[in-house]
Design an enzyme around this catalytic site. Structure first.
Site, short mmCIF file in Angstrom:
data_model
loop_
_atom_site.label_atom_id
_atom_site.label_comp_id
_atom_site.label_asym_id
_atom_site.label_seq_id
_atom_site.Cartn_x
_atom_site.Cartn_y
_atom_site.Cartn_z
N LYS A 137 0.80 -1.24 0.00
CA LYS A 137 0.00 0.00 0.00
C LYS A 137 0.82 1.28 0.00
O LYS A 137 0.30 2.36 0.30
CB LYS A 137 -1.01 0.04 1.17
CG LYS A 137 -1.82 -1.21 1.36
CD LYS A 137 -2.32 -1.82 0.08
CE LYS A 137 -3.39 -1.03 -0.61
NZ LYS A 137 -3.68 -1.61 -1.96
N HIS A 179 6.99 -7.16 -2.36
CA HIS A 179 6.79 -6.53 -1.05
C HIS A 179 7.72 -7.16 -0.01
O HIS A 179 7.57 -6.91 1.19
CB HIS A 179 5.35 -6.70 -0.59
CG HIS A 179 4.33 -5.98 -1.43
ND1 HIS A 179 4.45 -4.67 -1.79
CD2 HIS A 179 3.15 -6.42 -1.97
CE1 HIS A 179 3.40 -4.31 -2.50
NE2 HIS A 179 2.60 -5.35 -2.64
N SER A 224 -4.73 2.42 4.41
CA SER A 224 -4.91 1.87 3.06
C SER A 224 -4.96 0.34 3.11
O SER A 224 -5.76 -0.29 2.43
CB SER A 224 -3.75 2.34 2.18
OG SER A 224 -3.89 1.85 0.87
P1 A3P Z 1 -5.08 4.63 -0.76
O1 A3P Z 1 -5.73 3.37 -0.30
O2 A3P Z 1 -4.61 5.48 0.38
O3 A3P Z 1 -5.91 5.40 -1.72
P2 A3P Z 1 -0.20 -0.32 -3.68
O4 A3P Z 1 -0.26 -0.12 -5.15
O5 A3P Z 1 1.20 -0.47 -3.17
O6 A3P Z 1 -1.13 -1.39 -3.25
O7 A3P Z 1 -0.71 1.05 -3.01
C1 A3P Z 1 -2.04 1.45 -3.17
C2 A3P Z 1 -2.20 2.86 -2.66
O8 A3P Z 1 -1.55 3.75 -3.58
C3 A3P Z 1 -3.67 3.28 -2.60
O9 A3P Z 1 -3.74 4.23 -1.53
C4 A3P Z 1 -3.84 3.93 -3.96
O10 A3P Z 1 -4.95 4.79 -4.07
C5 A3P Z 1 -2.51 4.69 -4.06
N1 A3P Z 1 -2.20 5.09 -5.44
C6 A3P Z 1 -2.18 4.32 -6.53
N2 A3P Z 1 -1.92 5.07 -7.63
C7 A3P Z 1 -1.78 6.34 -7.20
C8 A3P Z 1 -1.53 7.59 -7.85
N3 A3P Z 1 -1.39 7.68 -9.17
N4 A3P Z 1 -1.45 8.70 -7.09
C9 A3P Z 1 -1.60 8.63 -5.74
N5 A3P Z 1 -1.86 7.49 -5.07
C10 A3P Z 1 -1.95 6.36 -5.79
#
Ligand code: A3P
Length: 303
Positions: free
Chosen positions: A55, A116, A146
């Protein structure tokens, strides 16, 4: 509307996993079936590895590196779901979804992949081959929030329990991929010993151009101005949230129930303030200071 991107998953019921310790790292139990293969994975010198604790924006970085390597070509970056273009190294769900190591075996070089895993569990061939690694770290409280929502949405995670219970297991490191604290400290301490570019989610939010240029330079790519602009735009939250090749709409509801919470949920810094009570925040800060107090790794928006 579901995309039916995985016809093989029609009618398949996915059971939520239990946590299983694989060499002291708690992971979804089904990953155990490919653990030896992951450990012995053969990296190549031009492999690019993206590392984050869950996340922290790993999907964001997957899209950024693909856009950079495709010179901002939007159609090329829609050639497949993000987890095919930049596979997840340790991912294994036999007969349900493609295995990370299988996808990588078939992939032409230069390969890009994400993990991860904490530093001590990275297959040793990555160090032998001196591969480039991009680490993205995100502050603990937003990562926790998240992760809590993601646990609900994603059926490949164990049951999340209540918010209070989830806070507790996160602090104790009893969630998939283990302790956030050990993960970020481990990678931070290693950053000057290997070819590692260490970035922060909060910095990419603040100034995507600056951070994307760091990534491009690290990848050895020189980008034209119009390409840089395109990459900033295409990797923005608003564009990515509607792009099915990155927003996980490719997975059926039985795996990722986005009616509960979207994968591209908020994409903000500081959303934790909408979740923590005052006393939870105090307890968290106290625990955080004990875990991180001696580290030179500092995040914004934490204390
Ligand atoms: P949130 O749940 O806080 O919105 P991962 O890809 O490592 O699983 O992380 C997911 C998190 O990154 C989510 O956070 C998601 O919304 C955020 N995320 C993904 N793409 C993004 C972007 N272009 N800009 C900002 N946050 C992004």
């Amino acid at each position: 509307m579901e995309l039916d991107y995985h016809p093989e998953l029609r009618g398949v019921t996915v059971r939520r996993p239990q946590l299983k310790l694989l060499e002291d790292i708690p992971l979804p139990d089904f990953f155990a079936g490919n653990w030896e293969v992951v450990k012995n994975f053969q990296a190549k010198p031009d492999d690019l590895l993206i590392v984050t604790y869950p996340k922290a924006g790993s999907t964001w970085m997957q899209e950024i590196v693909d856009l950079i390597s495709q010179n901002g070509d939007v159609e090329m970056c829609k050639r497949a779901a993000v987890y095919y273009r930049v596979p997840i190294l340790e991912f294994f769900m036999e007969n349900i979804l493609p295995t990370g190591t299988d996808l990588l075996e078939k992939m032409a070089s230069p390969r890009m992949m994400k993990t991860h895993l904490p530093i001590q569990r990275i297959p040793k061939s990555f160090w032998e081959q001196d591969c480039k690694t991009i680490v993205v770290a995100r502050n603990a409280k937003d990562s926790l929030v998240s992760y809590f929502h993601f646990y609900h949405t994603c059926h490949l995670m164990p049951e999340p329990g209540t918010w209070e219970e989830f806070c507790q297991i996160f602090m104790e490191g009893k969630v998939c991929w283990g302790s956030w604290y050990d993960h970020v400290k481990g990678w931070w301490e290693a950053k000057d010993k290997h070819r590692i570019l260490f970035l922060f989610y909060e910095d990419i939010k603040e100034n995507p151009r600056r951070e994307i240029l760091k990534v491009a330079e690290f990848m050895g790519k020189v980008l034209e101005e119009d390409v840089i602009e395109k990459i900033i735009q295409l990797s923005s939250f608003n564009i990515m949230k509607d792009n099915p090749m990155v927003n996980y709409d490719t997975l059926p509801e039985s795996v990722m129930n986005q009616k509960i919470s979207r994968f591209m949920r908020k994409g903000e810094v500081g959303d934790w303030k909408n979740h923590f009570t005052v006393s939870q925040n105090e307890d968290f800060d106290e625990h955080y200071a004990r875990q991180m107090g001696h580290s030179s790794l500092k995040f914004r928006n934490v204390l």
